[in-house]
Design a protein around this motif. Structure first.
Motif, mmCIF file in Angstrom:
data_model
loop_
_atom_site.group_PDB
_atom_site.id
_atom_site.type_symbol
_atom_site.label_atom_id
_atom_site.label_comp_id
_atom_site.label_asym_id
_atom_site.label_seq_id
_atom_site.Cartn_x
_atom_site.Cartn_y
_atom_site.Cartn_z
ATOM 1 N N LEU A 22 0.856 -1.192 0.000
ATOM 2 C CA LEU A 22 0.000 0.000 0.000
ATOM 3 C C LEU A 22 0.886 1.233 0.000
ATOM 4 O O LEU A 22 1.825 1.338 0.791
ATOM 5 N N CYS A 30 -7.169 8.678 -0.174
ATOM 6 C CA CYS A 30 -7.125 7.276 -0.597
ATOM 7 C C CYS A 30 -8.234 6.515 0.113
ATOM 8 O O CYS A 30 -8.340 6.564 1.345
ATOM 9 N N LEU A 32 -10.010 2.966 1.149
ATOM 10 C CA LEU A 32 -9.952 1.511 1.292
ATOM 11 C C LEU A 32 -11.369 0.998 1.146
ATOM 12 O O LEU A 32 -12.236 1.306 1.971
ATOM 13 N N ARG A 200 -7.877 8.181 -5.036
ATOM 14 C CA ARG A 200 -7.424 6.831 -5.340
ATOM 15 C C ARG A 200 -8.260 5.833 -4.552
ATOM 16 O O ARG A 200 -8.797 6.164 -3.495
ATOM 17 N N VAL A 202 -8.267 1.662 -3.190
ATOM 18 C CA VAL A 202 -7.661 0.345 -3.019
ATOM 19 C C VAL A 202 -8.795 -0.632 -2.718
ATOM 20 O O VAL A 202 -9.484 -0.494 -1.707
ATOM 21 N N LYS A 209 -5.250 -7.309 -1.570
ATOM 22 C CA LYS A 209 -5.537 -6.179 -2.447
ATOM 23 C C LYS A 209 -5.881 -6.702 -3.832
ATOM 24 O O LYS A 209 -5.096 -7.406 -4.460
ATOM 25 N N ASP A 212 -5.639 -1.263 -7.272
ATOM 26 C CA ASP A 212 -5.206 0.011 -6.692
ATOM 27 C C ASP A 212 -5.018 0.988 -7.837
ATOM 28 O O ASP A 212 -4.105 0.830 -8.654
ATOM 29 N N ASP A 213 -5.895 2.005 -7.921
ATOM 30 C CA ASP A 213 -5.790 2.936 -9.047
ATOM 31 C C ASP A 213 -6.594 4.188 -8.738
ATOM 32 O O ASP A 213 -7.268 4.275 -7.702
#
Length: 324
Positions: A22, A30, A32, A200, A202, A209, A212-213
């Motif tokens: 990460l 970001c 999650l 972003r 994740v 994971k 992730d982008d």
């Protein structure tokens, strides 16, 4: 602000987070994202120093965790899913108490409490008892407490659980405003929540994971969930649905799921799920000399992309091995 390389956390035989990489750059929101049990909260507890990783390396705000935990926490603010508070204290009293725990002197405490109250839109309720506030305002009090040390990194674990639609809208606006001057890591199992505030994303599933982008990249790379929409006017007395079906027949057959229906006596609408078919439909409509009122493609949202990835990952992890 966050660098994790292969971090793993186990609870007995259960591996809650497995070999997670990460990276959260400074100045980014970001998200999650994952279903309940995906490992989001365990990841956040490792980032905030509440749990050490069993394996891997973790650095937060430039400091190794858990060996330099105190230095990392000095630059970090944390709002857990159920924000702790003392319902019998007034808002400013509670924030002052939290500032004392951070070791602030009287003047620093006064400035920090005042800045947090203003940043979280608590002006007007700062003298009320915390226990008398709505769920939305109690969440703001918890967020104000997390901001007392003016942290560079703000970590929020399911911060909008239990909020009504208006409180949800206001809290999202607050998070976006706070993101202008700090890095934010936010977890949620609600796709629309992450899509509304994050730069972003994740995606996590079963402690791993999946992807992730950036938000925009997820929308562009979604393989399903989008739809091509064509609204066409058919001159004369011909049935619009029949005329549109005749023109787009082969395209619709190849695309699979499609719906063609009347909008008015001379107008029909065609909707095809899946990838972008505007170019093919546009050529067919032009060749048939039909009047195109609307022709565009609506890209899939983060929810569509996530469900697609989740379905494929579930199939991959449950599929029998060749020869078994």
């Amino acid at each position: 602000m966050i660098e994790a390389r292969g971090i793993t956390r186990r609870f007995g035989r259960l591996t809650a987070v497995r070999d997670l990489d990460l990276e959260v750059p400074a100045g980014v929101v970001c998200g999650l994202l994952g279903p309940n049990g995906a490992g989001k909260t365990t990841t956040i507890r490792m980032v905030t120093g509440m749990l050490p990783p069993d394996e891997g390396e973790l650095r937060v705000a430039g400091h190794s965790m858990p060996s330099e935990r105190r230095k990392a926490l000095a630059r970090l603010g944390y709002l857990p899913e159920s924000a702790p508070s003392n319902p019998e204290m007034r808002v400013v009293e509670y924030l002052g108490f939290r500032a004392d725990l951070l070791g602030m002197d009287r003047e620093a405490r006064r400035r920090a409490v005042s800045a947090s109250v203003e940043a979280c839109d608590l002006i007007g309720v700062e003298r009320r008892l915390v226990g008398q506030l709505s769920k939305g305002f109690r969440q703001r009090v918890g967020l104000a407490a997390a901001l007392l040390g003016d942290p560079e990194l703000l970590v929020l674990d399911e911060p909008t659980v239990g909020l009504d639609p208006r409180q949800l809208r206001d809290f999202r606006s607050l998070i976006r405003r706070l993101a202008e001057s700090r890095t934010i890591l936010i977890s949620s199992h609600i796709m629309q929540e992450i899509e509304a505030v994050a730069d972003r994303v994740v995606l996590m599933h079963q402690g791993r994971k999946l992807a992730d982008d950036t938000i925009d990249s997820f929308r562009l790379t979604g393989e399903r969930g989008g739809r091509t929409i064509a609204i066409v006017e058919v001159p004369g007395k011909e049935d619009p649905v029949s005329a549109l079906r005749a023109v787009t027949g082969s395209i619709v057959d190849d695309a699979g799921e499609a719906r063609i229906e009347n909008v008015s006596p001379r107008v029909a609408r065609c909707e095809l799920s899946g990838s972008d078919r505007t170019a093919e439909i546009g050529r067919a409509l032009s060749a048939a000399r039909l009047v195109t009122i609307r022709l565009d493609y609506e890209r899939p949202g983060i929810e569509d992309v996530f469900l697609d990835l989740l379905e494929r990952d579930t199939h991959r992890t449950t599929a029998p091995e060749v020869g078994s």
